[in-house]
Design an enzyme around this catalytic site. Structure first.
Site, PDB file in Angstrom:
ATOM      1  N   ASP A   1       6.248   6.332   9.681  1.00 27.15           N
ATOM      2  CA  ASP A   1       7.045   7.175   8.801  1.00 27.15           C
ATOM      3  C   ASP A   1       7.045   8.583   9.382  1.00 27.15           C
ATOM      4  O   ASP A   1       6.062   9.025   9.976  1.00 27.15           O
ATOM      5  CB  ASP A   1       6.451   7.151   7.396  1.00 27.15           C
ATOM      6  CG  ASP A   1       7.427   7.648   6.359  1.00 27.15           C
ATOM      7  OD1 ASP A   1       8.583   7.933   6.723  1.00 27.15           O
ATOM      8  OD2 ASP A   1       7.043   7.752   5.183  1.00 27.15           O
TER       9      ASP A   1
ATOM     10  N   ASP B   1       7.441  -1.924   2.679  1.00 27.95           N
ATOM     11  CA  ASP B   1       6.071  -1.407   2.778  1.00 27.95           C
ATOM     12  C   ASP B   1       5.701  -0.858   1.418  1.00 27.95           C
ATOM     13  O   ASP B   1       6.576  -0.454   0.649  1.00 27.95           O
ATOM     14  CB  ASP B   1       5.967  -0.292   3.826  1.00 27.95           C
ATOM     15  CG  ASP B   1       6.462   1.043   3.271  1.00 27.95           C
ATOM     16  OD1 ASP B   1       5.635   1.824   2.767  1.00 27.95           O
ATOM     17  OD2 ASP B   1       7.690   1.302   3.315  1.00 27.95           O
TER      18      ASP B   1
END
Length: 368
Positions: free
Chosen positions: A89, A266
């Protein structure tokens, strides 16, 4: 490292990535290893849950241990001894989650380091360089994540800024990438406004990303709102590209999203809930802290083949939790991740067999 859709049952898709011989089948759930570890587990334990790809956070790793330390090891994979793919990320979500520690400018974000109080400036270009240095297999563009309930003007402004940062991320990634096998994903924004989501996706498609993520969800909206938005936007994403729903979620969220064509997920939920004694089982949730489990000699879930269920009773897990023993968090995490990965395995099989509707019906019937 191309993505392929192998089979489909209505909108639900069974696909495949090939990362240098590491085959990742979708729909896939990625455990969150923010700091280069899934909390409480070692690498072998992570693998034994059935997890084949994990998520780490580039911003947090940049702050600690630091980009240079990981570069000494050659990659984040070497640093943590993980030979599977890693998605990182970019730090965009931290604009939302650490809003008290940052100030947004058009060029990037001024963050206050929550560790030592020092300020630093994170730009799309720096985010790309950090993720490239980490050796990430899937790199996320730098974006601005805002709360779902912001008004139209503020949401439009943030969406346009994210598009600008996406262009800068794309340019810098193409300039600096060391490996043609790295993938770069764009992130669709626009809050609850379908017209803004449409504009965001249309512009991102022009930049030709390797995959497209839906950002700014699981931040306060209702399930019906999320499903309605997925029904609207997912069919517009190029069919040959993977679709990633960020930060979602509960088992039923995964099923409902797969039903709407999502390929990747996720969430911290299975690991965070494990540490708080909330354990996912075939017929619902067990709150292992409840006193009724003190003398319960049965296993968590008779249908589960994880290490925890093969070796320990609910009574023992209750004891570990009541004593705040580290082993309790570890065994709970093993179980919850194994539950999630088994769920994804069964989802993929149901899609292959064109029996996804039947699978969904059975899943909900078991919860009654």
């Amino acid at each position: 490292m191309k993505f392929q859709v192998i089979s489909q049952d209505k909108e639900a898709r069974h696909g495949m990535f090939n990362f240098n011989g590491n085959i990742i089948e979708t729909p896939v759930f990625m455990p969150v290893g923010t700091y280069g570890t899934v909390k409480s587990l070692n690498i072998e334990e992570i693998k034994n849950t059935g997890s084949k790809i994990i998520l780490s956070n580039a911003l947090h790793l940049y702050l600690r241990p630091g980009q240079d330390i990981i570069k000494l090891h050659g990659s984040l994979h070497n640093f943590m001894n993980w030979n599977g793919p890693i998605l990182t990320d970019s730090g965009g979500f931290q604009i939302f989650s650490l809003s008290n520690f940052c100030r947004i400018k058009e060029e990037g974000v001024i963050f206050k380091n929550h560790i030592n109080g020092k300020k630093f400036f994170l730009t799309p270009e720096l985010s790309m360089e950090i993720q490239i240095d980490l050796g990430s297999n899937i790199i996320m563009i730098f974006d601005e994540c805002i709360a779902y309930n912001k008004d139209w003007e503020k949401t439009k402004f943030a969406m346009e800024r994210s598009l600008n940062w996406s262009r800068r991320s794309r340019i810098h990634f193409d300039l600096k990438k060391k490996n043609k096998k790295n993938l770069l994903f764009g992130i669709i924004h626009g809050g609850s406004y379908k017209s803004l989501r449409d504009i965001s996706l249309k512009e991102l498609i022009k930049m030709d990303f390797d995959g497209y993520a839906l950002g700014g969800l699981a931040v306060g909206e209702s399930k019906l709102e999320m499903h309605d938005l997925l029904d609207h936007i997912t069919p517009q994403i190029p069919k040959k590209k993977p679709r990633y729903l960020m930060g979602v979620g509960k088992p039923e969220d995964l099923i409902e999203s797969v039903y709407r064509g999502i390929d990747m997920f996720d969430c911290v939920l299975p690991t965070r809930n494990a540490r708080n004694g909330h354990l996912f089982v075939t017929n619902g949730i067990i709150k292992i802290r409840n006193a009724k489990y003190k003398k319960d000699l049965s296993v968590l879930d008779k249908k589960c083949t994880c290490y925890t269920c093969q070796n320990y009773s609910r009574s023992y897990l209750h004891h570990l939790d009541s004593c705040n023993e580290i082993l309790g968090a570890r065994l709970n995490t093993i179980h919850n991740l194994h539950y999630y990965q088994t769920l994804m395995f069964n989802i993929r099989n149901a899609i292959k067999q064109k029996k996804f509707d039947e699978f969904v019906s059975n899943f909900y019937n078991q919860k009654k």
